[in-house]
Design a protein around this motif. Structure first.
Motif, mmCIF file in Angstrom:
data_model
loop_
_atom_site.group_PDB
_atom_site.id
_atom_site.type_symbol
_atom_site.label_atom_id
_atom_site.label_comp_id
_atom_site.label_asym_id
_atom_site.label_seq_id
_atom_site.Cartn_x
_atom_site.Cartn_y
_atom_site.Cartn_z
ATOM 1 N N GLU A 36 0.818 -1.223 0.000
ATOM 2 C CA GLU A 36 0.000 0.000 0.000
ATOM 3 C C GLU A 36 0.848 1.267 0.000
ATOM 4 O O GLU A 36 0.374 2.331 -0.399
ATOM 5 N N ASN A 37 2.089 1.175 0.420
ATOM 6 C CA ASN A 37 2.972 2.351 0.450
ATOM 7 C C ASN A 37 3.970 2.381 -0.691
ATOM 8 O O ASN A 37 4.739 3.334 -0.815
ATOM 9 N N GLU A 38 3.959 1.375 -1.532
ATOM 10 C CA GLU A 38 4.916 1.304 -2.635
ATOM 11 C C GLU A 38 4.740 2.461 -3.621
ATOM 12 O O GLU A 38 5.703 3.135 -3.975
ATOM 13 N N VAL A 39 3.519 2.698 -4.068
ATOM 14 C CA VAL A 39 3.289 3.759 -5.054
ATOM 15 C C VAL A 39 3.605 5.141 -4.476
ATOM 16 O O VAL A 39 4.333 5.906 -5.110
ATOM 17 N N PRO A 40 3.117 5.498 -3.287
ATOM 18 C CA PRO A 40 3.487 6.811 -2.751
ATOM 19 C C PRO A 40 4.997 6.991 -2.606
ATOM 20 O O PRO A 40 5.520 8.068 -2.885
ATOM 21 N N ALA A 41 5.691 5.941 -2.202
ATOM 22 C CA ALA A 41 7.145 6.042 -2.060
ATOM 23 C C ALA A 41 7.816 6.216 -3.419
ATOM 24 O O ALA A 41 8.720 7.039 -3.575
ATOM 25 N N ARG A 42 7.365 5.471 -4.408
ATOM 26 C CA ARG A 42 7.944 5.597 -5.750
ATOM 27 C C ARG A 42 7.685 6.982 -6.330
ATOM 28 O O ARG A 42 8.537 7.540 -7.019
ATOM 29 N N VAL A 43 6.518 7.532 -6.061
ATOM 30 C CA VAL A 43 6.215 8.887 -6.534
ATOM 31 C C VAL A 43 7.183 9.886 -5.890
ATOM 32 O O VAL A 43 7.730 10.753 -6.569
ATOM 33 N N LEU A 44 7.413 9.755 -4.589
ATOM 34 C CA LEU A 44 8.355 10.655 -3.921
ATOM 35 C C LEU A 44 9.764 10.505 -4.496
ATOM 36 O O LEU A 44 10.467 11.502 -4.691
ATOM 37 N N VAL A 45 10.174 9.278 -4.775
ATOM 38 C CA VAL A 45 11.499 9.054 -5.362
ATOM 39 C C VAL A 45 11.598 9.733 -6.723
ATOM 40 O O VAL A 45 12.585 10.428 -7.025
ATOM 41 N N GLN A 46 10.582 9.575 -7.547
ATOM 42 C CA GLN A 46 10.612 10.178 -8.888
ATOM 43 C C GLN A 46 10.571 11.704 -8.795
ATOM 44 O O GLN A 46 11.250 12.399 -9.555
ATOM 45 N N ARG A 47 9.788 12.237 -7.880
ATOM 46 C CA ARG A 47 9.753 13.695 -7.694
ATOM 47 C C ARG A 47 11.111 14.210 -7.239
ATOM 48 O O ARG A 47 11.558 15.270 -7.679
ATOM 49 N N ALA A 48 11.788 13.466 -6.371
ATOM 50 C CA ALA A 48 13.119 13.857 -5.911
ATOM 51 C C ALA A 48 14.108 13.841 -7.074
ATOM 52 O O ALA A 48 14.945 14.747 -7.204
ATOM 53 N N ARG A 49 14.000 12.844 -7.920
ATOM 54 C CA ARG A 49 14.887 12.770 -9.084
ATOM 55 C C ARG A 49 14.650 13.956 -10.017
ATOM 56 O O ARG A 49 15.603 14.501 -10.572
ATOM 57 N N ILE A 50 13.402 14.348 -10.185
ATOM 58 C CA ILE A 50 13.104 15.524 -11.013
ATOM 59 C C ILE A 50 13.751 16.760 -10.389
ATOM 60 O O ILE A 50 14.370 17.563 -11.085
ATOM 61 N N ALA A 51 13.624 16.898 -9.083
ATOM 62 C CA ALA A 51 14.219 18.041 -8.388
ATOM 63 C C ALA A 51 15.739 18.045 -8.519
ATOM 64 O O ALA A 51 16.365 19.103 -8.496
ATOM 65 N N LEU A 52 16.332 16.874 -8.679
ATOM 66 C CA LEU A 52 17.783 16.757 -8.843
ATOM 67 C C LEU A 52 18.222 16.931 -10.293
ATOM 68 O O LEU A 52 19.396 16.771 -10.618
ATOM 69 N N GLY A 53 17.280 17.240 -11.183
ATOM 70 C CA GLY A 53 17.620 17.478 -12.574
ATOM 71 C C GLY A 53 17.610 16.235 -13.448
ATOM 72 O O GLY A 53 18.186 16.234 -14.531
ATOM 73 N N GLN A 54 16.957 15.196 -13.003
ATOM 74 C CA GLN A 54 16.922 13.934 -13.737
ATOM 75 C C GLN A 54 15.573 13.692 -14.413
ATOM 76 O O GLN A 54 15.120 12.564 -14.547
ATOM 77 N N ALA A 55 14.942 14.754 -14.865
ATOM 78 C CA ALA A 55 13.606 14.638 -15.452
ATOM 79 C C ALA A 55 13.582 13.723 -16.676
ATOM 80 O O ALA A 55 12.636 12.946 -16.858
#
Length: 153
Positions: A36-55
């Motif tokens: 149940e927490n896999e998708v929210p965690a993956r979304v946060l990881v992807q958002r962090a990667r975008i913030a790090l310039g990895q869009a």
């Protein structure tokens, strides 16, 4: 169990994200989280990667998963970060019609729409938010949008 309580699974990754510790989010081991927490965690990881310039890399990673509204919204956020704001806004507008009750679509959609200069649409989408703590970015994001400022990714 409340995932944001002291014993919650997402509390650490969530805190890292909202403290701007994006590399900590990317490095966080999400493999042991409950389903149940896999998708929210993956979304946060992807958002962090975008913030790090990895869009660009995020777009490639979620390409096959855009049938899921959460990852379609992440892809739109990545597109927006790459300067493809109109295309990203169009994706979000379509998602708002089909999955407007999805909290990820609401929060990320609000960010994307604001970046595209569609403040009224952003606020309309964010106004659907139920107040859940699923993605606690909503209060800050909506406040920044109301002020005409660009929230973080």
């Amino acid at each position: 169990m409340d995932p944001y309580s002291a014993e919650g699974e997402l509390i650490n990754i969530h805190n890292h994200f909202h403290q701007g510790q994006y590399q900590e989010v990317v490095d966080f081991d999400i493999s042991s989280l409950s389903s149940e927490n896999e998708v929210p965690a993956r979304v946060l990881v992807q958002r962090a990667r975008i913030a790090l310039g990895q869009a660009k890399e995020v777009l490639a990673d979620v390409k096959g998963e855009t049938s899921e509204p959460e990852f379609a919204a992440v892809a739109a956020l990545a597109q927006s970060a790459l300067g493809e704001t109109e295309e990203a806004a169009q994706v979000i507008e379509e998602l708002a019609q089909s999955a407007g009750d999805n909290q990820t679509v609401q929060v990320l959609g609000g960010i994307v729409l604001q970046a595209a200069g569609k403040s009224d649409e952003a606020l309309a989408l964010l106004s659907k938010h139920s107040g859940s703590r699923e993605y606690m970015a909503f209060p800050l994001s909506s406040g920044l949008i109301a002020l005409g400022l660009k929230p973080w990714y």
